[in-house]
Write an enzyme that holds these catalytic residues in place. Structure first.
Site, PDB file in Angstrom:
ATOM      1  N   ASP A 125      28.959  76.041  78.083  1.00  0.00           N
ATOM      2  CA  ASP A 125      28.951  76.853  76.875  1.00  0.00           C
ATOM      3  C   ASP A 125      27.686  77.707  76.911  1.00  0.00           C
ATOM      4  OD1 ASP A 125      28.639  77.983  74.396  1.00  0.00           O
ATOM      5  OD2 ASP A 125      29.220  76.194  73.256  1.00  0.00           O
TER       6      ASP A 125
ATOM      7  N   PHE B 204      25.817  71.806  69.894  1.00  0.00           N
ATOM      8  CA  PHE B 204      26.393  72.699  68.885  1.00  0.00           C
ATOM      9  C   PHE B 204      27.381  73.616  69.581  1.00  0.00           C
ATOM     10  CE2 PHE B 204      27.128  76.287  66.221  1.00  0.00           C
ATOM     11  CZ  PHE B 204      27.272  75.713  64.974  1.00  0.00           C
TER      12      PHE B 204
ATOM     13  N   LYS C 229      28.905  85.734  71.246  1.00  0.00           N
ATOM     14  CA  LYS C 229      27.708  86.392  70.700  1.00  0.00           C
ATOM     15  C   LYS C 229      27.402  87.752  71.318  1.00  0.00           C
ATOM     16  CE  LYS C 229      25.512  82.100  69.141  1.00  0.00           C
ATOM     17  NZ  LYS C 229      25.642  82.114  67.678  1.00  0.00           N
TER      18      LYS C 229
HETATM   19  C1  LIG Z   1      26.203  77.180  72.154  1.00  0.00           C
HETATM   20  C2  LIG Z   1      27.063  77.666  71.028  1.00  0.00           C
HETATM   21  N1  LIG Z   1      28.386  77.483  71.094  1.00  0.00           N
HETATM   22  C3  LIG Z   1      29.200  77.912  70.108  1.00  0.00           C
HETATM   23  C4  LIG Z   1      28.703  78.554  68.993  1.00  0.00           C
HETATM   24  C5  LIG Z   1      29.631  79.012  67.909  1.00  0.00           C
HETATM   25  O1  LIG Z   1      29.742  80.383  67.861  1.00  0.00           O
HETATM   26  P1  LIG Z   1      30.348  81.119  66.582  1.00  0.00           P
HETATM   27  O2  LIG Z   1      29.324  80.946  65.472  1.00  0.00           O
HETATM   28  O3  LIG Z   1      30.515  82.556  66.982  1.00  0.00           O
HETATM   29  O4  LIG Z   1      31.637  80.457  66.255  1.00  0.00           O
HETATM   30  C6  LIG Z   1      27.326  78.760  68.892  1.00  0.00           C
HETATM   31  C7  LIG Z   1      26.753  79.413  67.702  1.00  0.00           C
HETATM   32  O5  LIG Z   1      25.586  79.316  67.396  1.00  0.00           O
HETATM   33  C8  LIG Z   1      26.487  78.302  69.936  1.00  0.00           C
HETATM   34  O6  LIG Z   1      25.160  78.470  69.890  1.00  0.00           O
END
Ligand SMILES: Cc1ncc(COP(=O)(O)O)c(C=O)c1O
Length: 401
Positions: free
Chosen positions: A226, A141, A255
């Site tokens: 990530d 994700f 976040k």
């Molecule tokens: C590992 C990871 N990458 C990217 C994102 C995307 O972040 P955003 O919701 O701020 O676009 C998330 C969101 O849950 C995430 O957990």
């Protein structure tokens, strides 16, 4: 109708139904607790998917935001502002890297990482035009943009949103052999979550991340971590990669970097990698704005003390010991995680993840289900041990143990 019902009905009537929230309407929050419009209190065991690592309305962060609100909030990147240099240099230092490219949301930061890796591939590695490939993991994700869902394996996230962006190859998470055969001459990056959060807090097998690190180094491929959800204290270290002794070529952060106040995300890497950008090639009106930088600078200062990482490690150890005891009851089939972060798989006979979340809500605890049978527990790192124990007692009560 109650106030809660009226507000939910109004939201349902006027907002797209792209979420299925629990039927609670929050009016205020403090630390690890939220209060709804009826005055009921709830222990927050989700922490805004880790955006609230430092708790709701953390005093230090609110003060930093207020002070900045009184000075300057937005300049756009057309001009310099006086918080920008400190934000970039201190974030780079926290990451042990050299350069920062700020954005706002997590998805934007991952998009930025994809663009950075491609550009680095063409300009530095020498990949032929339009041939760059990025290897990603199944069940990933990384966000909701059209490019990011192009390499999702979740049909709900993808269906009816094509055509999809090419240039990605998906291999099973944790499968080193598959990763080895996917990496080719034109591979510019391997993009991985060191722990897959949305997939249910999945850890790869021990040794996988170091092996991917070695492979990417050997093949001149960027290792992009990530750490949007796993980073900034959540697992008991600043970065989840640290548990495996891995230093990636690029961190993607979001976040908690915004302290639960403003969206702040960033790509952090070396000068060789982020140095590929020229004016006009990438950007964002709000990326790196003064308010975002002021809050993030305070987040970085708080992380530098190590206090939150230590707290997550210590309370996380307690959390995992308590949860491990539940697996012996037959109510829970598996527990995974690190630090104050756990995925708890509920045995189907005892309800779906959603049903367990709803029952917990009735008992004053807020969590979020994922993938049908999993309940995710990720409290603010400032949670008190007694509150955590109380929350766990509610989980035991819901499961009938
Ligand atoms: C590992 C990871 N990458 C990217 C994102 C995307 O972040 P955003 O919701 O701020 O676009 C998330 C969101 O849950 C995430 O957990």
């Amino acid at each position: 109708m109650t106030t809660t019902e009226t507000l939910i009905a109004a939201a349902d009537a006027h907002s797209a139904h792209n979420y299925h929230p629990l039927p609670v309407v929050v009016a205020s929050a403090d630390g690890a607790w939220m209060t709804d419009v009826e005055g009921r209190r709830y222990l927050d065991l989700l922490a805004g998917y880790s955006a609230l690592n430092f708790g709701h309305r953390n005093r230090r962060l609110v003060e930093a935001a207020k002070a900045q609100l009184e000075r300057v909030t937005l300049t756009s990147r057309a001009f310099h502002h006086d918080r920008f240099a400190a934000f970039c240099s201190e974030l780079a230092e926290l990451c042990g890297m050299e350069m920062v490219l700020p954005m706002n949301t997590g998805a934007e930061a991952v998009e930025t990482a994809v663009k950075t890796a491609r550009k680095w591939g063409y300009k530095v590695k020498g990949v032929p035009a339009e041939m760059a490939k990025i290897v990603v993991a199944g069940n990933n994700f990384h966000g909701r943009t059209t490019t990011l869902i192009s390499f999702s394996t979740d049909s709900e996230a993808r269906a009816d949103f094509g055509p999809y962006t090419p240039g990605f190859e998906i291999v099973p998470y944790g499968d080193l052999t598959a990763m080895r055969s996917a990496v080719s001459e034109n591979t510019v990056a391997v993009l991985l979550e060191p722990i897959q959060g949305e997939a249910g807090v999945l850890l790869p097998p021990a040794g996988y991340l170091p092996a991917v690190r070695e492979l990417t180094r050997e093949r001149n491929v960027l290792f992009v971590a990530d750490e949007i959800q796993s980073g900034l204290g959540r697992t008991g270290r600043t970065f989840a990669c640290e548990h495996e002794g891995v230093v990636p070529d690029m961190y993607v952060l979001g976040k908690a970097l915004g302290g639960g106040i403003v969206p702040v995300s960033a790509v952090v890497s070396s000068a060789e990698v982020l140095g590929v950008f020229r004016p006009g090639e990438h950007g964002s009106t709000f990326g790196g704005n003064p308010l975002a930088c002021a809050v993030a600078l305070e987040v970085i200062a708080m992380l530098r003390t190590g206090e939150f990482q230590a707290r997550s490690a210590e309370l996380g150890g307690h959390l995992h010991r308590e949860l491990a005891a539940l697996t012996g009851t037959g109510r829970v089939t598996a527990v995974r995680g690190r630090g104050l972060w756990a995925g708890v798989d509920i045995a189907p006979r005892y309800g779906t993840g959603r049903e367990v979340s709803e029952k917990l809500m009735d008992r004053g605890v807020l969590v979020k289900d994922t993938h049908g049978s999993t309940v995710r527990i990720a409290p603010p790192l400032v949670i008190g041990k007694e509150d955590l124990d109380w929350g766990l007692a509610q989980l035991r009560a819901v499961l009938g143990v």
